[in-house]
Design a protein around this motif. Structure first.
Motif, mmCIF file in Angstrom:
data_model
loop_
_atom_site.group_PDB
_atom_site.id
_atom_site.type_symbol
_atom_site.label_atom_id
_atom_site.label_comp_id
_atom_site.label_asym_id
_atom_site.label_seq_id
_atom_site.Cartn_x
_atom_site.Cartn_y
_atom_site.Cartn_z
ATOM 1 N N GLU A 307 0.800 -1.226 0.000
ATOM 2 C CA GLU A 307 0.000 0.000 0.000
ATOM 3 C C GLU A 307 0.833 1.277 0.000
ATOM 4 O O GLU A 307 0.285 2.367 -0.167
ATOM 5 N N ASP A 308 2.128 1.170 0.236
ATOM 6 C CA ASP A 308 2.944 2.382 0.231
ATOM 7 C C ASP A 308 3.243 2.807 -1.216
ATOM 8 O O ASP A 308 3.307 1.993 -2.127
ATOM 9 N N ILE A 309 3.415 4.118 -1.374
ATOM 10 C CA ILE A 309 3.627 4.745 -2.696
ATOM 11 C C ILE A 309 2.568 4.223 -3.679
ATOM 12 O O ILE A 309 2.873 3.604 -4.704
ATOM 13 N N LYS A 310 1.306 4.482 -3.353
ATOM 14 C CA LYS A 310 0.185 3.944 -4.118
ATOM 15 C C LYS A 310 0.192 4.411 -5.571
ATOM 16 O O LYS A 310 -0.387 3.746 -6.437
ATOM 17 N N PHE A 311 0.795 5.548 -5.816
ATOM 18 C CA PHE A 311 0.830 6.068 -7.188
ATOM 19 C C PHE A 311 1.419 5.038 -8.156
ATOM 20 O O PHE A 311 0.925 4.859 -9.275
ATOM 21 N N LEU A 312 2.464 4.330 -7.713
ATOM 22 C CA LEU A 312 3.108 3.354 -8.588
ATOM 23 C C LEU A 312 2.235 2.131 -8.837
ATOM 24 O O LEU A 312 2.426 1.422 -9.833
ATOM 25 N N ASN A 313 1.260 1.878 -7.954
ATOM 26 C CA ASN A 313 0.362 0.748 -8.171
ATOM 27 C C ASN A 313 -0.492 0.938 -9.427
ATOM 28 O O ASN A 313 -1.016 -0.034 -9.977
ATOM 29 N N ARG A 314 -0.620 2.170 -9.873
ATOM 30 C CA ARG A 314 -1.396 2.426 -11.093
ATOM 31 C C ARG A 314 -0.730 1.827 -12.331
ATOM 32 O O ARG A 314 -1.376 1.670 -13.361
ATOM 33 N N ALA A 315 0.566 1.516 -12.208
ATOM 34 C CA ALA A 315 1.253 0.881 -13.336
ATOM 35 C C ALA A 315 0.739 -0.532 -13.587
ATOM 36 O O ALA A 315 1.025 -1.121 -14.632
ATOM 37 N N LEU A 316 -0.035 -1.085 -12.630
ATOM 38 C CA LEU A 316 -0.499 -2.464 -12.752
ATOM 39 C C LEU A 316 -1.828 -2.593 -13.490
ATOM 40 O O LEU A 316 -2.318 -3.697 -13.688
ATOM 41 N N ARG A 317 -2.446 -1.495 -13.882
ATOM 42 C CA ARG A 317 -3.720 -1.580 -14.582
ATOM 43 C C ARG A 317 -3.542 -2.219 -15.948
ATOM 44 O O ARG A 317 -2.548 -1.993 -16.631
ATOM 45 N N ASN A 318 -4.518 -2.979 -16.335
ATOM 46 C CA ASN A 318 -4.446 -3.738 -17.580
ATOM 47 C C ASN A 318 -4.577 -2.818 -18.785
ATOM 48 O O ASN A 318 -5.532 -2.055 -18.885
ATOM 49 N N ASN A 319 -3.588 -2.878 -19.679
ATOM 50 C CA ASN A 319 -3.602 -2.083 -20.906
ATOM 51 C C ASN A 319 -3.292 -2.992 -22.089
ATOM 52 O O ASN A 319 -2.166 -2.994 -22.599
ATOM 53 N N PRO A 320 -4.262 -3.778 -22.544
ATOM 54 C CA PRO A 320 -3.973 -4.712 -23.639
ATOM 55 C C PRO A 320 -3.538 -4.018 -24.922
ATOM 56 O O PRO A 320 -2.845 -4.611 -25.744
ATOM 57 N N ALA A 321 -3.915 -2.752 -25.081
ATOM 58 C CA ALA A 321 -3.530 -2.036 -26.304
ATOM 59 C C ALA A 321 -2.076 -1.576 -26.249
ATOM 60 O O ALA A 321 -1.497 -1.207 -27.278
#
Length: 577
Positions: A307-321
């Motif tokens: 949960e720390d540095i939550k901003f970087l967790n956004r890199a895990l969103r699925n981007n199939p394109a």
């Protein structure tokens, strides 16, 4: 059969022939001892010239004193910054083993060029001539200057590669999955600094004396022979080394995670969106350990990011394109570690700025004082011997007395944590600057009372007063340098360890650069409110050096508070595979 073979090999490591490294044969204390012996020779070869280079450039290459000082500063700063390149290449493309051999060969070629130039009269600038009783000298130029700078920066490139690879190579020899291996690795970093100081002691005494009394061709020749001799010594350990297999560019991983996080933030303006899909390697696991016990590991499920540095967790969103920016939990967690380490790295730059004073103002202070010890007259330029001697004494005491006592008191494996070591060094640097200010006040009072403010005669006060600040800064260097190297190595991700360890040398370079900038800023500001700046002129007795030291003391204190802010929030990471 495959399981038995797996148990007998070091996973992720190979020998010098690129075959799987075997347990019981590769790694361990014997392999690391070759690294420590090589470090003595390597630092001797480098410092023998760097410590006295300004004299060679001004006296023999006929550069002005200020130009010579700038050349030396740029040379040393470049060498330490290039450690980042050496560390990066060791992690991404080559092994630390190969980087050392290549870098030592490059440094040898640079020193050979400098030796040939110093030995051959036709490759030196014209001899100074007297015009109206004033010596007129032409500085080195043309092809001769090209040869000089080619030699210097080949040496800088080689030194950078060695600094970025040799310490990680030695640390890689220990089994970090066992308590004994971790303790031995901690001792290795202490003795690495000890061996570094052994080379420095020989360099600033014996080799500098050779350069001043026998000629620079002999000084360069000794350095050339020393670095050449270090290569077969290093290669003798080849049958015992285990070499970490490069895992690709750590920088590309960092940029990929940052790019993915920024891209997904811009793509989705809705802040309530959570991580919709996580990509992780099934073999990835994240571990955390308590600060005092490096062997206590708490596993975090690999399917969920922390949960720390939550901003970087956004890199895990699925981007199939956009598959190029797809990130795994392991990659994101590794970048988080780098982000957390960076503020600690920044906190060490101010300490190295204080250390820079040992080779500048502290030497000039001693030059105005009585430098006699009985019948022996000590050259002010030999004052760097003091911190070196202090480190040679303190390193074994720390390793064999202080650490065992701390382990008994705290009942932890580490005894003193990495960040506690760094913090101790920062506190000692604050004390050193306060002592330096008080000594300067005493020195100027003696100058006034003796009526020698405008005289070039030595003041009736022993230069050993200046040795006090060397004592504290030498102790600070031991605590901080060894602590930094071990901290960056053990807590960095496995694929970034050489690069992370190189941050210790980058901090040293930035500290020297910051010292130059700080002096310029102080002079510019004080010249606005006074007729003369604090640090201007040829007479040190007219300087307000004590005020500059108090300023350094205050800045060091503020820097320590900055360090405490981040250190109190830092959670150590496991280094186990």
């Amino acid at each position: 059969m495959d399981g038995i073979c797996q148990l007998n090999t070091w996973e992720g490591y190979v020998d010098w022939r690129n075959k799987p490294a075997l347990r019981g044969r590769h790694g361990g204390m014997l392999a690391a001892c070759f690294v420590l012996a090589v470090e003595v020779l390597e630092n001797l070869a480098y410092l023998a010239n760097a410590s006295n280079l300004v004299l060679y450039l001004s006296k023999f290459m006929h550069f002005s004193p200020s130009t010579s000082a700038n050349i030396v500063t740029n040379f040393m700063g470049t060498a330490f910054l290039l450690a980042l390149l050496g560390g990066f290449l060791a992690d991404a493309l080559f092994t630390t083993y190969r980087i050392y051999v290549i870098s030592a060969a490059i440094e040898f070629m640079g020193l050979l060029l400098l030796t040939v130039q110093a030995h051959t009269r036709s490759l030196n600038p014209p001899t100074c001539v007297l015009e109206d009783g004033i010596a007129s000298c032409r500085e080195v130029e043309g092809g001769k200057a090209v040869m000089l700078f080619a030699g210097l920066y080949l040496v800088a490139l080689g030194v950078g590669g060695i600094k970025g690879s040799l310490a990680p190579h030695g640390a890689e020899q220990y089994d970090e999955t066992t308590q004994l291996g971790r303790k031995q690795r901690s001792a290795f970093f202490n003795y690495y600094v000890f061996c570094l100081s052994c080379g420095a002691l020989i360099a600033v005494t014996f080799v500098v004396w050779i350069e001043d009394n026998k000629g620079w061709q002999w000084g360069f020749g000794i350095s050339t022979a020393t670095i050449l001799f270090s290569i077969p010594i290093f290669l003798l350990g080849s049958p015992f080394y285990r070499n970490k297999i490069p895992t690709g560019s750590p920088i590309s991983t960092i940029f990929k995670v940052l790019t993915a996080a920024i891209f997904n933030t811009c793509k989705s303006k809705n802040s309530s969106n959570a991580v919709t899909e996580v990509h992780s390697s099934p073999t990835c696991s994240n571990e955390r350990r308590d600060e005092g016990n490096s062997n206590v590991k708490e596993k975090v499920p690999s399917q969920k990011p922390t949960e720390d540095i939550k901003f970087l967790n956004r890199a895990l969103r699925n981007n199939p394109a956009y598959p190029i920016v797809q990130c795994t939990v392991k990659e994101v967690e590794e970048v988080k570690i780098v982000v957390k380490i960076f503020p600690i790295f920044m906190s060490t730059i101010m300490l190295n700025c204080c250390l820079a004073q040992l080779s500048t103002f502290s030497v000039q202070q001693a030059a105005t004082m009585n430098t006699e010890l009985g019948s022996l007259k000590v050259p002010p330029a030999s004052l760097p011997v003091f911190p070196v001697i202090f480190i040679l004494i303190l390193a074994p005491v720390y390793n064999h007395i202080i650490i065992p006592f701390a382990r008994k008191v705290t009942k932890t494996e580490m005894g003193i944590t990495h960040l506690q070591r760094i913090g101790t060094g920062l506190i000692l640097s604050i004390v050193a600057m306060a002592v330096a200010a008080l000594v300067e006040i005493k020195r100027k009072r003696v100058a006034v009372n003796s009526g020698l403010v405008n005289s070039s005669e030595p003041l009736p006060i022993t230069f050993l007063w200046v040795a006090l600040q060397y004592l504290f800064l030498g102790s600070a260097d031991l605590f901080t340098l060894a602590g930094m190297m071990e901290f960056f190595f053990t807590d960095a991700p496995l694929g970034m360890r050489s690069l992370a360890t190189s941050l210790s040398w980058a901090s040293l370079a930035m500290g020297y650069y910051f010292s130059t900038v700080l002096v310029s800023i102080v002079n510019n500001i004080t010249s606005t409110y006074r007729h003369t700046p604090w640090l201007f002129g040829s007479n040190l007795n007219h300087y307000h050096l004590e005020r500059f030291y108090w300023l350094m003391c205050i800045l060091s204190g503020l820097n320590f508070l900055h360090f405490l802010f981040w250190a109190a929030r830092y959670k150590y990471r496991s280094t186990g595979p």
